[in-house]
Design an enzyme around this catalytic site. Structure first.
Site, PDB file in Angstrom:
ATOM      1  N   ASP A  91       1.625 -32.332  20.101  1.00 54.58           N
ATOM      2  CA  ASP A  91       1.228 -30.933  20.079  1.00 54.58           C
ATOM      3  C   ASP A  91      -0.182 -30.799  20.648  1.00 54.58           C
ATOM      4  O   ASP A  91      -0.947 -31.776  20.674  1.00 54.58           O
ATOM      5  CB  ASP A  91       1.274 -30.407  18.633  1.00 54.58           C
ATOM      6  CG  ASP A  91       1.382 -28.897  18.565  1.00 54.58           C
ATOM      7  OD1 ASP A  91       1.281 -28.244  19.630  1.00 54.58           O
ATOM      8  OD2 ASP A  91       1.558 -28.360  17.463  1.00 54.58           O
ATOM      9  N   ASP A 105      -2.379 -27.898  19.751  1.00 58.32           N
ATOM     10  CA  ASP A 105      -3.213 -27.362  18.672  1.00 58.32           C
ATOM     11  C   ASP A 105      -3.335 -28.363  17.535  1.00 58.32           C
ATOM     12  O   ASP A 105      -2.344 -28.866  17.013  1.00 58.32           O
ATOM     13  CB  ASP A 105      -2.606 -26.069  18.122  1.00 58.32           C
ATOM     14  CG  ASP A 105      -2.521 -24.969  19.174  1.00 58.32           C
ATOM     15  OD1 ASP A 105      -3.175 -25.123  20.217  1.00 58.32           O
ATOM     16  OD2 ASP A 105      -1.807 -23.985  18.948  1.00 58.32           O
TER      17      ASP A 105
END
Length: 223
Positions: free
Chosen positions: A13, A15
């Site tokens: 990911d 974030d």
């Protein structure tokens, strides 16, 4: 449970793993909510982690009880306005903003022949990676225009593993959000969470920060 020895790829990911974009994103959403005089508190912030732009907006409006006051045109305007606020914050990013240990970890993965795919709900992936000088690590990227279902639906991770030609069971997925861990598990990949063990209790492994993301550490704890 999947063992480290069979791992071929990493589904990562953006974030909370590569960059604390969540803080930037939440700051922009908070600014927008304040301008609209909508409620904002810690409980709402936790719910918003790992969500896409329109999903986040919907949750903010639902939380306020004012959702029926905004039609699709108004929601699109607000989402774009929030993104403009966010991009102003992103424009000041430098490689120094990459979370601790991440660039070394990505280089280690690449050197050791692991396949990498970025799985992100952000529409700003290209500009963020360019600002951090990490684009070369992620020729394979699954972004919002490539999937329909939001996490905790596993679609994003299924497509991320497919993008590197690997079965989910041969991959490790890394996320800082509970919804991300749930989606990784549902996809059949091995889940690694970054942050609070209580919040990420469904993860196969939780490390307190990105500093602990090393091949040696993952191999020792997941073998």
């Amino acid at each position: 449970m999947v063992k480290f020895a069979q791992i071929r790829g990493f589904l990562i990911d953006l974030d909370g793993v590569i960059l604390d974009t969540a803080s930037l994103d939440l700051k922009a959403w908070h600014q927008l909510a304040t301008s609209l005089q909508l409620p904002w508190d810690d409980e709402l912030e936790v719910q918003l982690k790992g969500r896409s732009r329109f999903d986040t907006l919907g949750m903010i409006l639902d939380y306020s009880g004012e959702a029926d006051q905004f039609d699709a045109v108004a929601e699109a305007f607000l989402a774009n306005h929030q993104n403009e606020r966010f991009l102003k914050l992103v424009a000041n990013l430098t490689p120094a903003d990459t979370l601790p240990g991440i660039k070394a970890f990505l280089a280690e993965l690449k050197t050791n022949g692991f396949l990498l795919a970025l799985a992100s709900a952000s529409k700003n992936v290209p500009v963020v990676l360019d600002r951090l000088e990490l684009s070369q690590y992620f020729p394979n990227r699954i972004c919002p225009d490539m999937f329909i279902q939001e996490r905790p639906n596993p679609e994003i991770y299924l497509k991320a593993s497919a993008s590197i030609g690997s079965a989910p069971a041969d991959c490790i997925g890394i996320s800082y959000a509970a919804s991300g861990i749930e989606a990784i598990n549902a996809a059949g990949a091995l889940s690694v969470g970054i942050g609070d063990r209580w919040i990420l209790k469904e993860a196969a492994l939780v490390v307190p920060s990105t500093r602990e993301l090393t091949l040696a550490n993952l191999r020792a704890q997941l073998s």
